[in-house]
Design an enzyme around this catalytic site. Structure first.
Site, mmCIF file in Angstrom:
data_model
loop_
_atom_site.group_PDB
_atom_site.id
_atom_site.type_symbol
_atom_site.label_atom_id
_atom_site.label_comp_id
_atom_site.label_asym_id
_atom_site.label_seq_id
_atom_site.Cartn_x
_atom_site.Cartn_y
_atom_site.Cartn_z
ATOM 1 N N GLU A 1 8.440 4.481 -46.551
ATOM 2 C CA GLU A 1 8.508 4.481 -45.080
ATOM 3 C C GLU A 1 7.514 3.437 -44.629
ATOM 4 O O GLU A 1 6.311 3.618 -44.796
ATOM 5 C CB GLU A 1 8.101 5.857 -44.524
ATOM 6 N N CYS B 1 4.779 5.082 -36.278
ATOM 7 C CA CYS B 1 5.756 4.237 -36.971
ATOM 8 C C CYS B 1 7.042 4.144 -36.176
ATOM 9 O O CYS B 1 7.811 3.210 -36.332
ATOM 10 C CB CYS B 1 6.028 4.806 -38.348
HETATM 11 P P1 NAP Z 1 -1.384 0.361 -45.858
HETATM 12 O O1 NAP Z 1 -2.572 -0.485 -45.801
HETATM 13 O O2 NAP Z 1 -0.198 -0.125 -46.562
HETATM 14 O O3 NAP Z 1 -1.874 1.758 -46.447
HETATM 15 C C1 NAP Z 1 -0.998 2.797 -46.637
HETATM 16 C C2 NAP Z 1 -1.496 3.689 -47.747
HETATM 17 O O4 NAP Z 1 -1.446 2.969 -48.979
HETATM 18 C C3 NAP Z 1 -2.947 4.117 -47.595
HETATM 19 O O5 NAP Z 1 -3.081 5.442 -48.063
HETATM 20 C C4 NAP Z 1 -3.678 3.163 -48.495
HETATM 21 O O6 NAP Z 1 -4.896 3.666 -48.956
HETATM 22 C C5 NAP Z 1 -2.694 3.059 -49.626
HETATM 23 N N1 NAP Z 1 -2.884 1.905 -50.489
HETATM 24 C C6 NAP Z 1 -3.203 0.650 -50.147
HETATM 25 N N2 NAP Z 1 -3.249 -0.129 -51.249
HETATM 26 C C7 NAP Z 1 -2.964 0.669 -52.290
HETATM 27 C C8 NAP Z 1 -2.871 0.463 -53.695
HETATM 28 N N3 NAP Z 1 -3.062 -0.731 -54.226
HETATM 29 N N4 NAP Z 1 -2.575 1.504 -54.480
HETATM 30 C C9 NAP Z 1 -2.359 2.738 -53.961
HETATM 31 N N5 NAP Z 1 -2.435 2.983 -52.638
HETATM 32 C C10 NAP Z 1 -2.738 1.958 -51.810
HETATM 33 O O7 NAP Z 1 -0.881 0.736 -44.419
HETATM 34 P P2 NAP Z 1 -1.732 1.143 -43.163
HETATM 35 O O8 NAP Z 1 -2.181 -0.103 -42.514
HETATM 36 O O9 NAP Z 1 -2.713 2.177 -43.513
HETATM 37 O O10 NAP Z 1 -0.611 1.836 -42.296
HETATM 38 C C11 NAP Z 1 0.018 1.214 -41.218
HETATM 39 C C12 NAP Z 1 1.430 0.914 -41.566
HETATM 40 O O11 NAP Z 1 2.094 2.107 -41.906
HETATM 41 C C13 NAP Z 1 2.195 0.344 -40.425
HETATM 42 O O12 NAP Z 1 2.825 -0.811 -40.878
HETATM 43 C C14 NAP Z 1 3.221 1.379 -40.090
HETATM 44 O O13 NAP Z 1 4.451 0.872 -39.661
HETATM 45 C C15 NAP Z 1 3.391 2.101 -41.345
HETATM 46 N N6 NAP Z 1 3.791 3.461 -41.101
HETATM 47 C C16 NAP Z 1 5.062 3.803 -41.385
HETATM 48 C C17 NAP Z 1 5.491 5.091 -41.164
HETATM 49 C C18 NAP Z 1 6.891 5.525 -41.483
HETATM 50 O O14 NAP Z 1 7.147 6.705 -41.497
HETATM 51 N N7 NAP Z 1 7.779 4.618 -41.731
HETATM 52 C C19 NAP Z 1 4.608 6.045 -40.665
HETATM 53 C C20 NAP Z 1 3.310 5.660 -40.383
HETATM 54 C C21 NAP Z 1 2.916 4.351 -40.612
HETATM 55 P P3 NAP Z 1 -6.278 3.124 -48.369
HETATM 56 O O15 NAP Z 1 -6.307 3.468 -46.939
HETATM 57 O O16 NAP Z 1 -7.281 3.875 -49.175
HETATM 58 O O17 NAP Z 1 -6.276 1.655 -48.622
#
Ligand code: NAP
Length: 675
Positions: A257, A296
Site C-alpha cells: 500500500e 494515504c
Molecule cells: P517509508 O519511508 O517508505 O516508511 C514506511 C515504513 O517502511 C516505515 O515503517 C519504515 O521504517 C519502513 N522502512 C523504511 N526502510 C526500510 C527498510 N530498508 N527495511 C524495512 N523497513 C523499512 O514511508 P513513510 O514516509 O513513512 O510513509 C509515507 C508514505 O506512506 C506516503 O507515501 C503514503 O502515501 C504512504 N502510505 C500509504 C498508505 C496506504 O494504505 N496505501 C497508508 C499510509 C501511508 P522507519 O520509519 O523505521 O524508517
C-alpha cells in the site's frame, strides 16, 4: 532521560543496542523516545512465531480466533484513553486520533463479528462449489482455504500507527497467522503503547504478536514462501523491499500500500448553488486538513469543470481560511501538525516540485500562524491549494505526492477529459465523484474504475450517512493498482483469505467430504433409526440422510396453490398460452409449490431439536414438473456450525426428484438446531 522504546521478541520486552534514532514530538519538536532494534535476533523471532504462535493459532477455529479478537478490541477500548493521551504528540487532534485509535479498534471488532457470522467453526474454509470432474461422479474437485504455516510481517507507515497495525493484525490473526509488526520510527511510541496493551492483556497466544521497534535488520533474509509481507509506506521503500532477493526467490507474497494521487471529480451538474457543490467543497477541505493531509486516501487532485474553477477556488479558500491550526490538545484546533519536522521538510520539497506546474492559490508553505505552539519548532504547515491551468500537460502534479495538507486543482473541459486526468494518477487508492446525475456516474465509474481501488459517488441522497472519500472501511477493499502498490487489504472476509493458501483438492466425494467435514453428493448416505429432525445438533452426523415417500403433484394442487397464493402465472394456468414455450412442455407446477411439497415430505412435525428454518441457499429449479408427476426428496446433513451455547446452524443438502429419479430442484436448507 529520554526513554528507549522496547521491542517485543520471543516472549520478552527488549531494548535495542547500539545507535538509536530519535522520535520527536510533532508539536514541540522535543525528543520523546529513542528507537533501536539493534541486537534483536530476527531469525529467532521468526522461529518463535513459527513454532509457538502459528501452531497455537492454527489449533483454533475461526470462531475461537474471532473471540480472541473481540476480547482484544474490548480490552483496547477499555484502555483507549492511554492511547489518546500519547497521540497528541504525533500532531493529531482528538478527531484525527479517533480515526487512528477507534478506527483501529472498530476494525478489530468488525473482523471479530464477521469471523463469527461469516466463517465456519473450523480452521479451514471451503471455497466455491464442488467441481464435477468425472462422468459417474466418483472423482470430484473442491477448492478450500487452509492456514499458511508462516509469519505475517507487517511494516507500517507513520501516519496511523494504531489503525495501520490493527487493520493488518485482525485479518491475519483470524486467518491463523502470527504477526511480527514494525512501526514507522517517527510515531513508534504510540504503536509501542498499543502493543503493550495487547501483550499485557494476555489474550493472544504466545508468539502470535511480536514487535520490532526500529530497523528490521536481516529479517528479510529468513523469509520463506509460507510467510508474507504487508507493507504500507512510500513507493521507493516498497520497491526496494519487494526486490529483496529472498522475496523474489521464495515468491513471498508482498502486499504493498503506497503512494496515491487520489482525485475527486466535481460533476458537470454540480454547479454553485446545488447541494453537490457544497458537499464537494466540504469534502475536499476536510480531506486536505484531517490528519494534516497525511492520509494515504486524502484528495490530492481536485478535478473540476473549467467553468467552475474560480468558484471552487473561492469557496475552498474561504473554507480553508477558517481552519484553526494549532496545538492539537486545544479544543479549538481543527488541524494539528505533520508527524515530524522531517516530514514537513519533505512536504515542502514536494510542494516546490508541484509549483513548477501549478500556481499557489491558497496558503503559505513557509510561514503559518499557530494557536498555542511554536509554528517552527512544531511540524506545522498551512493548508496549500495549488491550481494547474493546463493539467493535461503536467507531469509532477499527477506523480508527486506531497503527504500533507496539499492539493492541486485541475480544470477539465468535458467528462472524458476528467477521466483522462483521473487516470493520469496511474493507480490510486480512491477516487470520488460528486454528482447527482447517474449517467455522469456511470461514465466515470466505467472510465476510471480500473485505475482506482475504491470509488465513492457522493450526492445529496447519501451525504448525511456517507463515510466520506478518505475512510477505508473494514468491509470494503483498501488498495489500488499501479502507483498505489497493487495491493488489496480489508474487504471483509476477503482479507482473511489473503492470509491463507487456496488449495485445489481432488478425490472421491467420500474422501474429500470427510476431509472437509462437508457431505458431498456421491458420498455414502448414513441412515439412522429415527428421522434426522429428532437428533440434537451434537448427535447429527454429517451425511445423515432422510429419503421421503412419494407424492403426486396434481393439476388440482397447481390450481389450488395458484389461487391460494395469487401466483396465477400463465405457465401454471393457461394451456394455450404456454404452447411453444422454450422450456415448458405444457402447464407445469410452480417451483414454490415443489418447495412447499418437499417440506411437507421431509418435515418431522413433532416438537423437537429443530428450532427454525432460517433460509435456503443455492436454489435451482432444473427440470419442469408436469401434473401427474410423483416427486420425492432426499435430505442430507451437509455440515454444521455452532452459533452459541444454545443452538447451531445445520446446512442440509436437499434434492427433489421426479418419478424417473431425475433431479428437478436442488438447494441447501438452513435450520437452527438445539445443541
Ligand atoms: P517509508 O519511508 O517508505 O516508511 C514506511 C515504513 O517502511 C516505515 O515503517 C519504515 O521504517 C519502513 N522502512 C523504511 N526502510 C526500510 C527498510 N530498508 N527495511 C524495512 N523497513 C523499512 O514511508 P513513510 O514516509 O513513512 O510513509 C509515507 C508514505 O506512506 C506516503 O507515501 C503514503 O502515501 C504512504 N502510505 C500509504 C498508505 C496506504 O494504505 N496505501 C497508508 C499510509 C501511508 P522507519 O520509519 O523505521 O524508517
Amino acid at each position: 532521560m529520554v526513554r528507549a522504546l522496547m521491542s517485543y521478541a520471543e516472549g520478552s520486552w527488549v531494548g535495542g543496542q547500539g545507535s538509536a534514532a530519535e522520535a520527536r514530538s510533532a508539536v514541540s519538536g522535543e525528543v520523546l523516545a529513542l528507537v533501536s532494534a539493534g541486537g534483536l535476533d530476527m531469525a529467532a523471532m521468526l522461529r518463535h512465531a513459527r513454532s509457538k504462535g502459528g501452531p497455537a493459532l492454527r489449533a483454533m477455529t475461526f470462531h475461537q480466533r474471532a473471540e480472541l479478537l473481540k476480547r482484544l478490541a474490548q480490552h483496547l477500548n477499555a484502555h483507549k484513553d492511554v492511547l489518546y493521551g500519547l497521540s497528541y504528540d504525533t500532531g493529531a487532534t482528538r478527531a484525527d486520533s479517533w480515526i487512528d485509535i477507534e478506527g483501529g479498534i472498530g476494525t478489530v471488532f468488525t473482523f471479530a463479528s464477521k469471523g463469527k457470522r461469516e466463517l465456519p467453526n473450523e480452521p479451514f474454509l471451503i471455497d466455491g462449489e464442488v467441481e464435477a470432474l468425472s462422468k459417474n461422479g466418483t472423482f470430484i474437485g473442491q477448492h478450500a482455504y487452509i492456514p499458511r504455516e508462516g509469519v505475517m510481517v507487517q511494516i507500517n507507515a507513520f501516519n496511523f500507527p494504531i489503525w495501520g497495525m490493527l487493520e493488518k493484525l485482525a485479518p491475519a490473526i483470524l486467518a491463523g497467522m502470527p504477526v511480527i509488526a514494525k512501526p514507522a520510527t517517527s510515531t513508534a511510541w504510540l504503536a509501542e503503547a498499543a502493543v503493550k496493551l495487547i501483550i499485557e492483556s494476555n489474550i493472544l497466544p504466545e508468539g502470535a504478536l511480536q514487535f520490532i521497534c526500529g530497523s528490521t535488520g536481516d529479517l528479510f533474509e529468513h523469509l520463506t514462501g509460507q510467510d508474507m509481507v504487508g507493507f504500507t509506506g512510500s513507493a521507493a521503500t516498497s520497491a526496494k523491499l519487494q526486490a529483496h532477493p529472498r522475496i523474489l526467490a521464495n515468491a513471498v507474497p508482498f502486499v504493498a500500500e503506497r503512494d496515491s494521487l487520489n482525485c475527486s471529480i466535481l460533476g458537470p451538474d454540480a454547479k454553485p448553488g446545488t447541494p453537490e457543490f457544497d458537499l464537494y467543497i466540504k469534502e475536499v477541505a476536510r480531506e486536505m486538513t484531517t490528519k494534516a493531509g497525511q492520509k494515504c486516501t486524502a484528495i490530492r487532485r481536485i478535478l473540476v469543470p473549467a467553468t467552475q474553477s474560480d468558484a471552487v477556488i473561492a469557496a475552498l479558500s474561504e473554507r480553508l481560511a477558517k481552519t484553526r491550526i494549532g496545538d492539537p490538545r486545544l479544543e479549538t484546533t481543527r488541524m494539528g501538525a505533520l508527524a515530524s519536522l522531517d516530514q514537513r521538510r519533505d512536504v515542502r520539497a514536494q510542494i516546490d516540485k508541484l509549483r513548477k506546474e501549478a500556481e499557489l492559490v491558497f496558503g503559505n508553505p513557509d510561514s503559518i500562524s499557530v494557536d498555542g505552539a511554536d509554528g517552527e519548532k512544531g511540524a506545522f504547515l498551512s493548508p496549500i491549494l495549488l491550481a494547474a491551468r493546463n493539467p493535461l500537460a503536467g507531469e509532477a502534479i499527477h506523480a508527486v505526492e506531497a503527504f500533507g495538507p496539499v492539493a492541486t486543482l485541475m480544470p477539465y473541459r468535458d467528462l472524458d477529459e476528467a477521466i483522462t486526468l483521473a487516470n493520469r494518477g496511474e493507480g490510486s487508492l480512491v477516487g470520488s465523484l460528486v454528482t447527482h446525475d447517474a449517467e455522469v456516474a456511470r461514465h466515470v465509474v466505467f472510465g476510471a474504475g480500473a485505475f482506482h481501488g475504491r470509488m465513492l459517488v457522493l450526492d445529496r441522497d447519501c451525504a448525511a450517512e456517507s463515510t466520506g472519500h478518505g475512510s477505508p472501511m473494514p468491509h470494503l477493499i483498501h488498495g489500488g493498482p499501479g502507483r498505489a502498490g497493487g495491493g488489496e487489504e480489508l474487504g471483509g472476509i476477503r482479507a482473511v483469505k489473503h492470509h491463507m493458501r487456496r488449495i485445489a483438492l481432488q478425490g472421491s466425494p467420500a474422501m474429500i467430504g470427510t476431509v472437509l467435514k462437508s457431505w458431498i453428493k456421491g458420498a455414502p448416505e448414513i441412515t439412522k433409526e429415527e428421522h434426522p429432525f429428532r437428533y440434537v445438533f451434537g448427535d447429527l452426523t454429517i451425511g445423515q440422510t432422510f429419503r421421503s415417500k412419494r407424492r403426486v403433484v396434481t393439476l388440482e394442487d397447481i390450481e389450488h396453490f395458484a389461487h391460494f397464493t395469487g401466483d396465477t402465472f400463465y405457465a401454471h394456468m393457461d394451456e394455450e398460452a404456454v404452447k411453444g414455450h422454450p422450456f415448458f412442455p405444457g402447464r407445469v407446477a410452480h417451483g414454490y409449490l415443489l418447495l412447499a411439497f418437499a417440506a411437507g415430505l421431509f418435515v418431522e412435525p413433532a416438537k423437537g431439536p429443530v428450532l427454525a428454518n432460517y433460509g435456503l441457499d443455492n436454489l435451482r429449479f432444473l427440470k419442469p414438473v408436469e401434473p401427474g408427476t410423483a416427486i420425492h426428496v432426499r435430505l442430507s446433513v451437509k455440515n454444521k456450525a455452532p452459533r452459541n451455547a444454545e443452538y447451531g446452524e445445520v446446512r442440509w443438502d436437499v434434492e427433489i426428484y421426479d418419478d424417473a429419479d431425475n433431479t428437478v430442484a436442488t438447494y441447501q436448507l438452513l435450520t437452527m438446531n438445539a445443541l
